[in-house]
Design a protein around this motif. Structure first.
Motif, PDB file in Angstrom:
ATOM      1  N   PRO A 222     -49.028   6.195 -15.374  1.00  0.00           N
ATOM      2  CA  PRO A 222     -48.033   6.432 -16.413  1.00  0.00           C
ATOM      3  C   PRO A 222     -46.845   5.487 -16.285  1.00  0.00           C
ATOM      4  CG  PRO A 222     -48.469   8.439 -15.153  1.00  0.00           C
ATOM      5  CD  PRO A 222     -49.162   7.337 -14.457  1.00  0.00           C
ATOM      6  N   ALA A 223     -46.563   5.040 -15.058  1.00  0.00           N
ATOM      7  CA  ALA A 223     -45.390   4.195 -14.850  1.00  0.00           C
ATOM      8  C   ALA A 223     -45.667   2.740 -15.221  1.00  0.00           C
ATOM      9  CB  ALA A 223     -44.932   4.285 -13.399  1.00  0.00           C
ATOM     10  N   CYS A 224     -46.928   2.359 -15.345  1.00  0.00           N
ATOM     11  CA  CYS A 224     -47.271   0.992 -15.767  1.00  0.00           C
ATOM     12  C   CYS A 224     -47.313   0.957 -17.284  1.00  0.00           C
ATOM     13  CB  CYS A 224     -48.632   0.575 -15.195  1.00  0.00           C
ATOM     14  SG  CYS A 224     -48.489  -0.391 -13.701  1.00  0.00           S
ATOM     15  N   TYR A 225     -46.144   0.842 -17.891  1.00  0.00           N
ATOM     16  CA  TYR A 225     -46.118   0.918 -19.353  1.00  0.00           C
ATOM     17  C   TYR A 225     -45.776  -0.418 -19.998  1.00  0.00           C
ATOM     18  CZ  TYR A 225     -41.276   1.731 -17.956  1.00  0.00           C
ATOM     19  OH  TYR A 225     -40.055   1.628 -17.374  1.00  0.00           O
ATOM     20  N   CYS A 226     -45.691  -1.494 -19.213  1.00  0.00           N
ATOM     21  CA  CYS A 226     -45.340  -2.787 -19.801  1.00  0.00           C
ATOM     22  C   CYS A 226     -46.268  -3.122 -20.960  1.00  0.00           C
ATOM     23  CB  CYS A 226     -45.427  -3.909 -18.770  1.00  0.00           C
ATOM     24  SG  CYS A 226     -44.090  -3.886 -17.594  1.00  0.00           S
ATOM     25  N   GLN A 227     -45.691  -3.663 -22.010  1.00  0.00           N
ATOM     26  CA  GLN A 227     -46.499  -4.101 -23.141  1.00  0.00           C
ATOM     27  C   GLN A 227     -47.415  -5.238 -22.715  1.00  0.00           C
ATOM     28  OE1 GLN A 227     -45.912  -3.696 -26.919  1.00  0.00           O
ATOM     29  NE2 GLN A 227     -45.350  -1.639 -26.280  1.00  0.00           N
ATOM     30  N   ARG A 228     -46.847  -6.115 -21.902  1.00  0.00           N
ATOM     31  CA  ARG A 228     -47.627  -7.238 -21.436  1.00  0.00           C
ATOM     32  C   ARG A 228     -47.425  -7.336 -19.937  1.00  0.00           C
ATOM     33  NH1 ARG A 228     -49.105 -12.770 -24.121  1.00  0.00           N
ATOM     34  NH2 ARG A 228     -50.828 -13.182 -22.700  1.00  0.00           N
ATOM     35  N   CYS A 229     -48.492  -7.171 -19.188  1.00  0.00           N
ATOM     36  CA  CYS A 229     -48.421  -7.209 -17.732  1.00  0.00           C
ATOM     37  C   CYS A 229     -48.300  -8.657 -17.262  1.00  0.00           C
ATOM     38  CB  CYS A 229     -49.699  -6.584 -17.179  1.00  0.00           C
ATOM     39  SG  CYS A 229     -49.782  -6.517 -15.398  1.00  0.00           S
ATOM     40  N   PHE A 230     -47.610  -8.867 -16.144  1.00  0.00           N
ATOM     41  CA  PHE A 230     -47.430 -10.249 -15.664  1.00  0.00           C
ATOM     42  C   PHE A 230     -48.764 -10.931 -15.364  1.00  0.00           C
ATOM     43  CE2 PHE A 230     -48.407 -10.371 -11.119  1.00  0.00           C
ATOM     44  CZ  PHE A 230     -48.491  -9.026 -10.810  1.00  0.00           C
ATOM     45  N   VAL A 231     -49.791 -10.163 -15.065  1.00  0.00           N
ATOM     46  CA  VAL A 231     -51.067 -10.804 -14.740  1.00  0.00           C
ATOM     47  C   VAL A 231     -51.676 -11.460 -15.974  1.00  0.00           C
ATOM     48  CG1 VAL A 231     -51.631  -9.195 -12.887  1.00  0.00           C
ATOM     49  CG2 VAL A 231     -52.510  -8.772 -15.154  1.00  0.00           C
ATOM     50  N   GLU A 232     -51.235 -11.026 -17.142  1.00  0.00           N
ATOM     51  CA  GLU A 232     -51.821 -11.581 -18.365  1.00  0.00           C
ATOM     52  C   GLU A 232     -50.976 -12.696 -18.964  1.00  0.00           C
ATOM     53  OE1 GLU A 232     -52.177  -7.756 -19.900  1.00  0.00           O
ATOM     54  OE2 GLU A 232     -54.101  -7.456 -18.917  1.00  0.00           O
ATOM     55  N   GLU A 233     -49.864 -13.006 -18.318  1.00  0.00           N
ATOM     56  CA  GLU A 233     -49.053 -14.119 -18.777  1.00  0.00           C
ATOM     57  C   GLU A 233     -49.823 -15.415 -18.586  1.00  0.00           C
ATOM     58  OE1 GLU A 233     -46.346 -14.353 -20.325  1.00  0.00           O
ATOM     59  OE2 GLU A 233     -45.727 -12.259 -20.214  1.00  0.00           O
ATOM     60  N   ALA A 234     -49.834 -16.247 -19.611  1.00  0.00           N
ATOM     61  CA  ALA A 234     -50.523 -17.525 -19.465  1.00  0.00           C
ATOM     62  C   ALA A 234     -49.525 -18.656 -19.216  1.00  0.00           C
ATOM     63  CB  ALA A 234     -51.346 -17.815 -20.706  1.00  0.00           C
ATOM     64  N   GLU A 235     -48.291 -18.474 -19.665  1.00  0.00           N
ATOM     65  CA  GLU A 235     -47.302 -19.522 -19.457  1.00  0.00           C
ATOM     66  C   GLU A 235     -45.997 -18.909 -18.962  1.00  0.00           C
ATOM     67  OE1 GLU A 235     -47.023 -21.697 -23.058  1.00  0.00           O
ATOM     68  OE2 GLU A 235     -48.822 -22.836 -22.648  1.00  0.00           O
ATOM     69  N   PRO A 236     -45.675 -18.952 -17.718  1.00  0.00           N
ATOM     70  CA  PRO A 236     -46.492 -19.525 -16.658  1.00  0.00           C
ATOM     71  C   PRO A 236     -47.599 -18.550 -16.241  1.00  0.00           C
ATOM     72  CG  PRO A 236     -44.519 -18.556 -15.716  1.00  0.00           C
ATOM     73  CD  PRO A 236     -44.424 -18.372 -17.186  1.00  0.00           C
ATOM     74  N   GLN A 237     -48.655 -19.115 -15.713  1.00  0.00           N
ATOM     75  CA  GLN A 237     -49.717 -18.257 -15.209  1.00  0.00           C
ATOM     76  C   GLN A 237     -49.377 -17.915 -13.757  1.00  0.00           C
ATOM     77  OE1 GLN A 237     -53.726 -19.914 -14.751  1.00  0.00           O
ATOM     78  NE2 GLN A 237     -54.533 -17.999 -15.563  1.00  0.00           N
ATOM     79  N   TRP A 238     -48.954 -16.683 -13.552  1.00  0.00           N
ATOM     80  CA  TRP A 238     -48.510 -16.298 -12.208  1.00  0.00           C
ATOM     81  C   TRP A 238     -49.671 -16.183 -11.243  1.00  0.00           C
ATOM     82  CZ3 TRP A 238     -43.674 -17.021 -11.312  1.00  0.00           C
ATOM     83  CH2 TRP A 238     -42.768 -16.895 -12.356  1.00  0.00           C
TER      84      TRP A 238
END
Lengths: 321, 142, 341
Positions: A222-238
Motif C-alpha cells: 500500500p505504501a508503494c503508491y508512486c505513479q512512476r517507480c524509479f525502476v521504470e525511469e528511462a532517462e536517466p535509467q537508474w
C-alpha cells in the motif's frame, strides 16, 4: 462473539453502508478459489457482501486498493491494514473522510508456507486447517495434528503491536490486546546480524539472484503508491530493467529506503514473492531503524507528520563529521 | 583485503552549492592540499541527495560517497539539511545492515568558510576508504 | 516396444545422459522449485516433484539472456555473439509445460525465425514425466491434454510403482532409448499398470474450463467495460502470472553500457505492467481492466485466431502463485455473453 456472528455483523454493516450510500465501494475478503485462501472482494453491489468472510487466512493488505478506487470506500481492516490506511492519510494520498474503516480485531494470520513445511505437504493436499485458541489443528490423510499457533503465524504477526485498529469507524467484535513476541518474530533477522558485512552481502546477492522482477512486492504494497517507480525511469535509467542480481538488489534497497516511515510491517512483500526472497528481513530492519533513530512508528498516530518531511533540531548527529 | 599498494580509492562527493562546495573552493583558492581521489558533484542542497545517487555511484564502482552540506541551522533553504540528515542516517544504517562497509558512505557539515575542514574530511575519508579496499560489491563473480 | 526403468536407476541414467547433454531436472533451491542442471545430486525430486514454480520454458527463453556484447577500440566497433547453444535435455517436463513449448513455437517461427529461441529449441530433448498428483489449480484436461500423455515430448515416462514405463514419442526419443543403459523390456502387467495410472491421474484434475466457443464468447464480451472492470479490480498488475506462465513469451530489449563497452539483453516482459510497450510511444492500455482484458483475450481469443491453438496449457501457475488468488478459470466462466448454439 463467535466467528459466524462477527461475519454476519460485518455483512450487515457492509450492506447498510452501501444501501445508505455512505460508501460507493466495499473492500473486504471473500473465500478464494483455492483451499485456505481468501481473495479481495471489491464491490459496489450489495448482494456481493454476503461473500464477505472473517478467517485466519486474510493475509492481503487491502489498503493497497484505496489509492486506486474513486469515491468513498468502506474497507475491512485488520490492525496492520489500519496502520497503512493512516499512513496514506498522513501522506495525503487518501482522504480520511472518504474512507469508512471497518475494523477487525485480529489474532494473527496463518502462514500457509509454515504449515506446508511442518506437514510436509502442499496446501491443496491438506484436508483442513482450523484455529482453536492457541492451537492450529491440521487434518491430513485422515489424521489430525495440533500445532501451537505461534509456529504457524506470519513472522510479522508475531511482533504485532496493533491487533485491533486504533483508527476506525466501526469495530466488529471485541478489541484484542497486543502481545508482541519480538524475539520469535526477529529470528531470521537476528541470524543475519551475526554475519560479517561480507557474508551478509553474499547472502543478499544469492537471494536476489532468484528475483524475476515481477514487482509483486512493490505492487501489493500500500505504501508503494508512486505513479512512476524509479525502476521504470528511462532517462536517466537508474537501474537495468533486466533481472540481474545487482539491479534487483538496488531496486530493493531503494524501495526500502523510500518506505522508511511508511512501512507498517504488514509482511505483504514477503508473502507475495513467488521465489521466496525473505523481503521482510529488509523491511522490518528499516521499520526498526526508523523507531530506533527517530522514535517513529508508521501509521500509529493519525496526526503525526510523515517521517521524512519532519525533523528535530538535534538528532542523528553521530552520522556526520 | 589483498591490494596493490599503488591502488587509490575513487570517491564521489555530493556537495551543496551554498556551503560545502564553497568550502571546497576555498580550500583550492587558499592552496590547501586535498586528495585528488574525490570527484565533486555540485548539488543545490544536501537535501537533494537521493539515496539512489549513492547506490548508483557504488554500482558504477566508486569506492565511496561523501555527502556534505551546510551545518544544521545554516541551510540556505532553512530545512534541507535536516531532511538530508534523516535520509542519510537511515541509508547509512540500512546499507550497513545489507552488508556494505559503513566507511563507504560518509557525511559531513562543511561551511563556506571551512576550507580547512574540507581538506581534513576528504583526507580522512580517503584514508578510511583505502583501508576498506576496492569496492567489489557489484562485481560479477558467479 | 516400450521400455521401463527402475526408479533407483534414475540417478545413474541422468549421469549417463549428462555425458552427452546438459541435463536439467526438477530441483528445489531455497524453497523455490525450478529446473536446474543435473549435478549428480540425489533423485529425491521424484518424491516431491509436482510441478515447478519456474517452468522449464526458462531453459529456452531465459528470464534474461545476452544477445550480444560490443566494444569500441581504436580499430572501431566490435561485436561478440553468444557462444553456440549447448545440447540440452530436460528431464521430467510435465505434459502441460511441453505442450506450452509447442504453442509458443508458433510465434517464434511465424514470419520471423527467432534464432535465440529456435537454436535452443532444436538442441533440446524433452523427457516427459506423467503427473500422479496434480494441483487443485491444474486444468490441463479442459484444454484437451492428459496429465500423463504427450505428443510434445521425445520420451514419455509413466509412473508404475517402483518403475517408470518409457515410451518413445519421436524418432529422437527412439534413438535415445537405443543407446541408453538401465532399460528393461516391459511386460503386459506393466502396460496395464500404466493404463491404470493414466486413468487415475486424469480423474484427479478437477478444475474445469469450458472452452466451447470461448473465442466467440470473448469477442462478444470485448466491449463490456463493466465486466472487465469488475473482474480486474483486485489484480495488482504484477508480473507473476505472465512471467511464470509457460505460454507467455513477451520480451523487452535493453542495453547495458559501461564506458566503451556494453551488452544487449532481452528479458521477460509482461502485459500486466503499465509501462509495457512504453518504448515506441505509450502503452495504449493504461487502465488496469484493459491490460487484464488483453491478457485473457490474447490467450483465448487472439492466439487461436492466429495459430489455431489456445495459448494456455492449464498448468495452473497463474492461479496458485497469484498473491490475490485471481483465477482465470473463474473469470472465463463468468463471461457475460453466452453464444447461441
Amino acid at each position: 462473539m463467535t466467528n459466524r456472528e462477527a461475519e454476519q455483523r460485518l455483512r450487515d454493516e457492509a450492506k447498510s453502508l452501501l444501501e445508505s450510500a455512505k460508501v460507493d465501494y466495499i473492500v473486504g475478503f471473500a473465500d478464494g478459489s483455492l483451499k485456505f485462501h481468501t481473495t479481495p472482494l471489491i464491490t459496489r453491489n450489495k448482494d456481493d457482501v454476503d461473500h464477505l468472510v472473517i478467517n485466519p487466512f486474510m493475509a492481503s493488505n487491502l489498503a493497497k486498493f484505496l489509492t486506486e478506487l474513486e469515491g468513498r470506500v468502506g474497507i475491512v481492516a485488520k490492525g496492520c491494514d489500519s496502520r497503512s490506511i493512516v499512513s496514506l492519510v498522513q501522506d495525503n494520498k487518501v482522504s480520511r473522510e472518504k474512507v469508512v474503516i471497518v475494523g477487525i480485531p485480529c489474532r494473527g494470520m496463518i502462514n500457509l508456507s509454515k504449515i506446508e513445511q511442518l506437514a510436509g505437504k502442499e496446501s491443496d493436499e491438506i484436508d483442513d486447517i482450523t484455529r482453536q485458541g492457541d492451537k492450529v489443528v491440521v487434518k491430513l490423510d485422515g489424521s489430525e495434528k495440533e500445532i501451537p499457533v505461534k509456529e504457524v503465524l506470519f513472522d510479522h504477526c508475531l511482533a504485532c503491536e496493533l491487533p485491533t485498529p486504533k483508527e476506525y469507524d466501526l469495530l466488529i467484535d471485541e478489541p484484542i490486546p497486543a502481545t508482541p513476541d519480538e524475539e520469535a518474530s526477529q529470528a531470521k533477522i537476528n541470524k543475519l546480524e551475526e554475519l560479517s558485512h561480507h557474508e551478509r552481502w553474499r547472502f543478499w546477492q544469492n537471494e536476489f539472484s532468484r528475483c524475476i522482477r515481477c514487482y509483486a512486492c512493490r505492487n501489493v504494497c500500500p505504501a508503494c503508491y508512486c505513479q512512476r517507480c524509479f525502476v521504470e525511469e528511462a532517462e536517466p535509467q537508474w537501474i537495468l530493467s533486466i533481472p540481474k542480481w545487482q539491479d534487483n538488489l538496488i531496486f530493493q534497497i531503494i524501495r526500502n529506503i523510500h518506505l522508511a516511515g511508511r512501512c507498517t510491517d504488514c509482511g505483504e512483500c514477503e508473502r507475495a514473492c513467488p521465489v521466496n526472497i525473505p523481503l521482510r528481513s529488509l523491511s522490518k530492519e528499516m521499520y526498526d531503524l526508523v523507531g530506533e533513530l527517530f522514535g517513529f512508528k508508521s501509521g500509529m498516530e493519525i496526526d503525526a507528520a510523515p517521517l521524512l518531511t519532519h525533523y528535530e533540531l538535534e538528532e542523528a548527529e553521530d552520522f556526520f563529521r | 583485503m589483498a591490494q596493490d599498494s599503488e591502488w587509490e580509492p575513487k570517491l564521489v562527493g555530493f556537495l551543496c552549492r551554498w556551503c560545502s562546495y564553497a568550502g571546497a573552493d576555498l580550500a583550492g583558492t587558499s592552496r590547501k592540499k586535498y586528495p585528488a581521489n574525490i570527484g565533486i558533484i555540485k548539488v543545490p542542497c544536501s537535501g537533494r541527495v537521493d539515496p539512489l545517487f549513492i547506490l548508483k555511484a557504488l554500482r558504477l564502482g566508486f569506492d565511496g560517497v561523501l555527502v556534505s552540506g551546510c551545518h544544521p541551522g545554516e541551510c540556505h533553504y532553512q530545512t534541507g539539511n535536516y531532511r538530508a540528515r534523516r535520509k542519510i542516517a537511515l541509508t547509512k544504517k540500512f546499507l550497513e545492515y545489507m552488508g556494505i562497509d559503513p566507511r563507504r558512505l560518509q557525511a559531513s557539515w562543511i561551511s563556506a568558510s571551512e576550507g580547512g575542514k574540507f581538506t581534513e574530511v576528504t583526507t580522512q575519508v580517503t584514508k578510511e576508504l583505502k583501508e576498506a579496499g576496492p569496492n567489489e560489491l557489484f562485481a560479477d563473480d558467479k | 516396444m516400450n521400455q521401463k526403468i527402475s526408479k533407483k536407476d534414475i540417478s545413474k541414467l541422468l549421469d549417463e545422459l549428462g555425458k552427452e547433454f546438459k541435463v536439467f531436472s526438477p530441483s528445489r533451491e531455497s524453497g523455490v522449485t525450478t529446473f536446474a542442471e543435473w549435478d549428480g545430486r540425489d533423485s529425491s525430486f521424484l518424491e516431491w516433484y509436482r510441478n515447478t514454480v519456474i517452468s522449464p520454458k526458462a531453459q529456452l527463453q531465459p528470464l534474461y539472456e545476452k544477445m550480444f556484447s560490443f566494444h569500441k577500440d581504436k580499430e572501431g566497433y566490435h561485436l561478440e555473439l553468444p557462444p553456440p547453444t549447448d545440447k540440452k535435455l530436460i528431464f521430467g517436463i510435465r505434459p502441460c509445460d511441453a505442450k506450452a513449448l509447442t504453442i509458443i513455437d508458433k510465434t517464434f517461427q511465424d514470419t520471423y525465425q527467432d534464432p535465440y529461441y529456435l537454436d535452443k529449441r532444436k538442441n533440446t530433448l524433452l523427457v516427459g514425466l506423467g503427473c500422479t498428483n496434480p494441483y487443485d489449480s491444474c486444468f490441463c484436461t479442459s484444454l484437451g491434454l492428459s496429465p500423463t500423455q504427450s505428443s510434445d515430448v521425445d520420451l514419455m515416462l509413466t509412473d508404475i510403482g517402483d518403475e517408470f514405463l518409457i515410451e518413445a514419442v519421436t524418432d529422437r526419443g527412439m534413438k535415445l532409448i537405443k543407446k541408453t543403459s538401465y532399460l528393461k523390456e516391459v511386460t503386459k502387467t506393466d502396460e496395464a499398470k500404466a493404463e491404470e495410472a493414466r486413468r487415475q491421474a486424469s480423474s484427479k484434475v478437477t478444475r474445469r474450463l469450458d472452452t466451447k466457443d470461448l473465442a466467440k464468447r470473448l469477442l462478444s464480451s470485448f466491449d463490456d467495460q463493466d465486466f472487465w472492470e469488475k473482474v480486474s479490480n483486485k489484480c495488482i498488475s504484477c508480473g507473476i502470472c505472465t512471467l511464470l506462465c509457460p505460454t507467455c513469451y513477451c520480451f523487452d530489449i535493453s542495453d547495458e553500457l559501461v564506458k566503451k563497452e556494453g551488452s544487449r539483453f532481452r528479458s521477460g516482459d509482461s502485459c500486466a505492467f503499465p509501462v509495457y510497450t512504453k518504448m515506441p510511444m505509450e502503452n495504449p492500455r493504461l487502465e488496469k481492466w484493459r491490460r487484464v482484458r488483453q491478457k485473457v483475450c490474447h490467450k483465448y481469443e487472439f492466439y487461436p485466431m492466429s495459430f489455431e491453438v489456445i495459448a494456455c496449457s492449464g498448468c495452473g501457475r497463474c492461479i496458485r502463485l497469484c498473491p490475490v488468488n485471481w483465477d482465470i478459470t473463474q473469470i472465463l466462466a463468468s463471461l457475460p455473453v453466452k453464444v447461441k448454439a
